[in-house]
Design a protein around this motif. Structure first.
Motif, PDB file in Angstrom:
ATOM      1  N   ARG A 156       0.821  -1.200   0.000  1.00  0.00           N
ATOM      2  CA  ARG A 156       0.000   0.000   0.000  1.00  0.00           C
ATOM      3  C   ARG A 156       0.864   1.263   0.000  1.00  0.00           C
ATOM      4  O   ARG A 156       0.554   2.243  -0.675  1.00  0.00           O
ATOM      5  CB  ARG A 156      -0.878  -0.031   1.248  1.00  0.00           C
ATOM      6  CG  ARG A 156      -1.907   1.010   1.212  1.00  0.00           C
ATOM      7  CD  ARG A 156      -3.267   0.444   1.484  1.00  0.00           C
ATOM      8  NE  ARG A 156      -4.222   1.505   1.254  1.00  0.00           N
ATOM      9  CZ  ARG A 156      -5.413   1.548   1.787  1.00  0.00           C
ATOM     10  NH1 ARG A 156      -5.819   0.569   2.535  1.00  0.00           N
ATOM     11  NH2 ARG A 156      -6.211   2.561   1.530  1.00  0.00           N
ATOM     12  N   SER A 157       1.953   1.272   0.768  1.00  0.00           N
ATOM     13  CA  SER A 157       2.791   2.479   0.805  1.00  0.00           C
ATOM     14  C   SER A 157       3.519   2.651  -0.522  1.00  0.00           C
ATOM     15  O   SER A 157       3.750   3.758  -0.971  1.00  0.00           O
ATOM     16  CB  SER A 157       3.770   2.423   1.974  1.00  0.00           C
ATOM     17  OG  SER A 157       4.846   1.584   1.695  1.00  0.00           O
ATOM     18  N   GLY A 176       0.503   3.704  -2.997  1.00  0.00           N
ATOM     19  CA  GLY A 176      -0.154   4.972  -2.675  1.00  0.00           C
ATOM     20  C   GLY A 176       0.792   6.142  -2.574  1.00  0.00           C
ATOM     21  O   GLY A 176       0.407   7.290  -2.819  1.00  0.00           O
ATOM     22  N   ILE A 177       2.036   5.886  -2.198  1.00  0.00           N
ATOM     23  CA  ILE A 177       2.965   7.002  -1.984  1.00  0.00           C
ATOM     24  C   ILE A 177       4.034   7.020  -3.073  1.00  0.00           C
ATOM     25  O   ILE A 177       4.131   7.971  -3.853  1.00  0.00           O
ATOM     26  CB  ILE A 177       3.627   6.904  -0.588  1.00  0.00           C
ATOM     27  CG1 ILE A 177       2.566   6.789   0.505  1.00  0.00           C
ATOM     28  CG2 ILE A 177       4.552   8.085  -0.358  1.00  0.00           C
ATOM     29  CD1 ILE A 177       1.696   8.000   0.679  1.00  0.00           C
ATOM     30  N   ARG A 236       2.713   7.070  -6.767  1.00  0.00           N
ATOM     31  CA  ARG A 236       2.029   8.337  -6.987  1.00  0.00           C
ATOM     32  C   ARG A 236       3.036   9.487  -7.132  1.00  0.00           C
ATOM     33  O   ARG A 236       2.849  10.393  -7.944  1.00  0.00           O
ATOM     34  CB  ARG A 236       1.087   8.578  -5.811  1.00  0.00           C
ATOM     35  CG  ARG A 236       0.348   9.886  -5.823  1.00  0.00           C
ATOM     36  CD  ARG A 236      -0.554  10.010  -7.049  1.00  0.00           C
ATOM     37  NE  ARG A 236      -1.086  11.354  -7.149  1.00  0.00           N
ATOM     38  CZ  ARG A 236      -0.390  12.423  -7.469  1.00  0.00           C
ATOM     39  NH1 ARG A 236       0.898  12.277  -7.748  1.00  0.00           N
ATOM     40  NH2 ARG A 236      -0.945  13.604  -7.529  1.00  0.00           N
ATOM     41  N   LEU A 237       4.117   9.444  -6.349  1.00  0.00           N
ATOM     42  CA  LEU A 237       5.097  10.536  -6.395  1.00  0.00           C
ATOM     43  C   LEU A 237       6.005  10.426  -7.624  1.00  0.00           C
ATOM     44  O   LEU A 237       6.482  11.429  -8.142  1.00  0.00           O
ATOM     45  CB  LEU A 237       5.937  10.554  -5.120  1.00  0.00           C
ATOM     46  CG  LEU A 237       5.172  10.993  -3.869  1.00  0.00           C
ATOM     47  CD1 LEU A 237       6.039  10.860  -2.635  1.00  0.00           C
ATOM     48  CD2 LEU A 237       4.684  12.425  -4.018  1.00  0.00           C
TER      49      LEU A 237
END
Lengths: 570, 381
Positions: free
Chosen positions: A469-470, A473-474, A477-478
């Motif tokens: 998930r990290s 999601g992080i 996305r970045l």
């Protein structure tokens, strides 16, 4: 403990992939050098072709030509680039604001397009320059298919690249260095020569060696401008040995390719040694306002230089191209027609070429960027001892010019039983373009990944997010914005590439640059121009779409923020 | 039951042993600070507790549950440890608003939309950032970002808060304000906190207990007052700001303290130290005395006059006015002592204090035995 081993397996897999993609083709050149038959056709071991190539006068002649061309181009383009960078960053010369946009435009245009337009521009007796000069003075002194033409056209293109590379160091140079010199009593000019240039020497030298490396591997310009005049350099000689002689001399071409790679590797080694000793200690990230110098009447010389550069490097080539694409027959300036465009769209091969080009550009840009992301992440974050290996493999590719890579890929894949059918398909072109553009993609996307602090993901983990998930999601996305930019850049670079399809594509699945080259080679210059105008039009349209999409997105975000400010969280 | 127990923790990076057999226990509701210079293993310890790094050996328990154990190969990932962490770089996600940053831990714990909104609003109110809920985090100043990071760490009410040098990127004034807010946040949460810093002032102002680390080894554990007033070795003394750490030899002990003859101090009488383990001193053994500059005083010394008892004779090497104080460097033999005296602001005070001492004048340095720390140690290892 299994959790520790699993990433190591991933790193190992990536190392294998990197070795197969980036190192194997180069290694296979050595194999090919010693085989008597073309790739995939058996033959036996022999050093005859190797010694034949190394004792051939043609080979050494092309080698010397390569050295002369690269040296001339590097010296002239670096001098011009340093002058332009100085004008832009240090003086109040009028017109200085246009240099960077002009350089970016020249840099963005595929070398194929650029050379083609100059080939038309300087052609005797049909080009614009020739027409103008003979009209005015009754003399026709210009023929771009010559040593002078080859050097001038290469210099104009290389100057833009060198300028863009040097702009950063020039801007970042700590102004205190110059100020200290001024306080000590030296004048502006003296400070520039004695303090700033030596301080920038590592950057300039680095650019020169890079320019030399690129010059040694340059195929397009010598092929279009040198070959008709009988001037051969190493890359065109490699091409000639495969396509220009019967039977094709694959072993000789491989020998030359390895020779080229070796020369480039030596240069890269020299560069890292030179740069290793002199660090960029003077270049700081601190931005401070710098006093611009008023160089008096000299600034008009600068303006003239900028204007001439813009005209010769951008206005004339583009003008000739657009004009040429509307000429019923190239060189006929009184009968304009859209017939070339009609022909372009009617010919069955054309739409095929556009489809193939778009497909390979989109897919190879994506895959190259993905490889760049994965390799950068592994280099940055893995703790494995092998973590730097994939990155080193990619770096090795900077020393492998396009035509050499194509030949290596032929050897690497056609020598494997069962893969022979790949030859001439768009898949091998695609594969080669992925390999060829990964170094660029990896640089384009790597810098922004390095800047994403690991703490951002760790913060997600300590907030209760799982590893998956990290990452999704992080991290993903970045990375996404720079991924898209890199995809775009790599795709455009891949779409304009001639070196790879020229050896790997077959007539049924040509790419646009190859099609344009064939048209040029057959004398259909106006049609070549029309084809390329459509191609550039598509890229330009794509860029406009991307720019508009970005604008809309940022506008929507700002509006959403403003709307959200009204009802404060209850 | 302890909130966190760390037992026999070891960790090395290649040949570099960062932690060797570390044992720390953190009580319920306790604010514990790991203090030490860079490379002492404090951040590694914190990251092992968070689960961001795996130790080579040892065991960590949070709230009685084993979360990492080398022996039984248990490893609970960070997202299953019920913790909140504030990072040195704040680590706010730039693609999210303030509110969505803070809501993230709640969403990860599958809280309902209404609960999330209410709790986010509450916690942003607590840290004074309610008005910024819909801003992009990139628009915020450093102090505001730190408040958001604090809110994000606390919003899910975890049993353990972890702080990795959270104030090191802020300026001095903001640092003092945030220090108070972090302590208030800890008190309000009711859980335990582990705080990592290299700033002794921060550690002393914030903590219930301080652990001083060096090279992965615990040097001293104690209350801020213990650490500040009774350092157990020269490393701790130096790290918590003792200006004068002087080597010497024990001359003898008495009820009043332990007399230490300073090395390289010329022909001077011993210094009396009453602070520290003076009972364990044995005559002739080597030792150190540590004194803060403000606990020494200089007095004028008349030429030919006797040196008063409890003082050492020296020469003023330099005098520096620093606003609040006057600092004297006094040369006593080969030793150089730093003395910090309050500034006499009025003419009367100046007259009462006698003369102002100048560079090159003779002076006596007076020691206060109660403020002079005896350290039994052969040398800084």
């Amino acid at each position: 403990m299994t959790r520790l081993r699993r990433p190591r397996f991933g790193v190992l897999l990536l190392c294998v992939v990197a070795l197969v993609l980036f190192v194997w083709p180069v290694a296979m050149l050595a194999y090919g050098m010693l085989r008597t038959a073309p790739p995939g056709e058996g033959g036996h071991w022999s050093t005859a072709d190797l010694t034949g190539a190394l004792t051939s006068w043609d080979v050494w002649h092309s080698f010397i030509n390569s050295l002369i061309l690269s040296a001339a181009v590097v010296i002239l383009s670096t001098a011009l680039a340093v002058y332009l960078a100085w004008l832009v960053t240090r003086t109040r010369t009028p017109l200085r604001q246009i240099v960077t946009p002009v350089a970016v435009l020249i840099f963005a245009v595929p070398p194929m397009f650029y050379t083609l337009s100059w080939a038309m521009l300087g052609q005797q007796p049909s080009g614009l320059i020739d027409k103008a000069l003979s009209g005015m003075f009754g003399v026709t002194p210009v023929n771009v298919q010559s040593w002078y033409g080859l050097i001038v056209v290469s210099v104009l293109g290389a100057t833009a690249a060198q300028y863009l590379l040097l702009l950063g160091p020039f801007q970042a140079l700590n102004p205190a260095l110059e100020e200290a010199s001024l306080v000590c009593g030296a004048g502006r000019f003296r400070s520039f020569i004695q303090i700033e240039i030596p301080a920038l020497a590592p950057a300039i030298l680095g650019c020169m060696i890079l320019g030399f490396v690129l010059g040694m591997g340059m195929l397009t310009t010598p092929l279009l401008l040198g070959e008709p005049a009988g001037i051969y350099v190493l890359p065109t000689e490699i091409y000639r040995l495969i396509q220009g002689v019967t039977p094709a001399d694959y072993a000789g071409a491989s020998t030359l390719s390895l020779l080229l790679v070796l020369v480039v590797l030596v240069l890269v080694a020299i560069q890292s040694k030179v740069l290793g000793q002199r660090k960029f200690v003077t270049v700081t990230g601190k931005s401070s306002r710098r006093e611009r110098v008023d160089i008096g009447a000299w600034k008009w010389l600068g303006t003239l230089a900028i204007a001439l550069f813009t005209v010769f490097a951008l206005v004339l080539p583009v003008g000739q191209f657009v004009l040429g694409s509307f000429e019923s027959y190239f060189g006929v300036y009184n009968h304009f027609t859209t017939g070339n465009y009609a022909t372009v769209f009617q010919q069955p091969g054309t739409s095929q070429a556009f489809t193939t080009t778009i497909l390979v550009a989109v897919v190879s840009g994506f895959l190259a960027t993905l490889l760049g992301v994965v390799i950068t992440l592994v280099t940055q974050r893995s703790t494995s001892r092998l973590r730097r290996l994939p990155d080193i493999c990619v770096w090795l590719l900077w020393a492998v010019p396009g035509i050499t890579l194509s030949l290596g890929i032929i050897w690497a894949y056609l020598s494997v039983p069962g893969l022979k059918q790949l030859y001439g398909t768009q898949w091998i072109v695609l594969l080669a373009l992925v390999v060829g553009t990964t170094p660029i993609a990896s640089r384009a996307v790597g810098g922004s990944i390095v800047q994403i602090s690991r703490e951002l993901e760790e913060a997600a983990r300590t907030s209760g997010a799982s590893a998956l998930r990290s990452t999704a999601g992080i991290l993903v996305r970045l990375i996404a914005p720079s991924f898209l930019v890199s995809w775009l850049i790599s795709g455009i670079v891949a779409s304009g590439n001639l070196d790879i399809p020229i050896l790997l594509a077959s007539p049924t699945n040509q790419t646009v640059p190859l099609l344009a080259y064939d048209l040029y080679d057959n004398g259909s210059l106006s049609q070549a121009a029309a084809t390329f105008c459509v191609f550039i039009g598509i890229i330009a349209a794509l860029l406009v779409v991307v720019a508009v999409a970005r604008l809309v997105l940022s506008l929507r975000m700002r509006l959403a923020q403003r709307a959200a400010l009204v009802p404060v969280v209850s | 039951m302890a909130a966190v127990e760390i037992q026999g923790l070891t960790k090395s990076y290649g040949d570099n042993q960062v932690l060797s057999d570390l044992n720390i226990e953190i009580g319920d509701g306790e604010f514990l600070t790991l203090l030490g210079p860079s490379g002492c293993g404090k951040t590694t310890t914190l990251r092992c507790v968070a689960g961001l790094e795996r130790a080579d050996g040892g065991e960590i328990r949070i709230g009685g549950t084993v979360v990492a154990s080398g022996a039984s190969r248990v490893f609970v990932p960070p997202n299953k440890r019920d913790i909140g962490m504030v990072f040195q770089s704040y680590a706010l996600w730039p693609h999210m608003t303030v509110a969505s940053n803070v809501a993230y831990p709640l969403r990860m714990r599958r809280k309902g939309g209404g609960d999330v909104r209410r709790q986010v609003a509450e916690i942003l109110e607590t840290v004074g950032m309610a008005a910024f809920a819909q801003r992009q985090v990139t628009d915020l100043s450093g102090g505001q970002q730190q408040r958001v990071a604090l809110a994000r760490a606390m919003v899910a009410k975890p049993g353990l808060l972890l702080f990795d040098e959270p104030l090191s990127n802020l300026d001095a004034k903001l640092r003092r304000d945030m220090r108070r807010e972090i302590r208030a946040a800890h008190d309000a949460s009711g859980g335990a906190s582990i705080y990592v810093t290299h700033d002794q002032e921060e550690a002393i102002a914030l903590s219930d207990r301080v652990v001083v680390l060096r090279g992965g080894v615990v040097q001293q554990v104690g209350t801020p007052r213990d650490i500040y007033e009774h350092p157990v070795n020269t490393f701790v003394a130096d790290f918590v700001g003792y200006d004068n750490i002087l080597a010497g030899t024990v001359a003898g002990t008495s009820d009043r303290g332990c007399a230490v003859t300073l090395a390289d101090a010329g022909d001077t009488s011993p210094v009396l130290a009453a602070n520290g383990p003076v009972k364990t001193a044995s005559a002739g053994g080597s030792a150190f005395v540590a004194v803060r500059a403000e606990h020494l005083a200089v007095e004028p010394l008349l030429a030919g006059g006797d040196v008063p008892e409890g003082t050492l004779a020296g020469i003023i090497g330099s005098r520096t006015y620093t606003g609040q104080h006057v600092e004297y460097a006094v040369e006593v033999g080969m030793q150089r002592l730093l003395v910090r005296m309050p500034v006499e602001t009025t003419a009367e005070q100046r007259a009462a204090a006698g003369t102002v001492l100048d560079t090159g004048e003779k002076a006596a340095v007076r020691f206060n035995p109660g403020r002079t720390v005896f350290i039994k140690e052969t040398a800084a290892s």
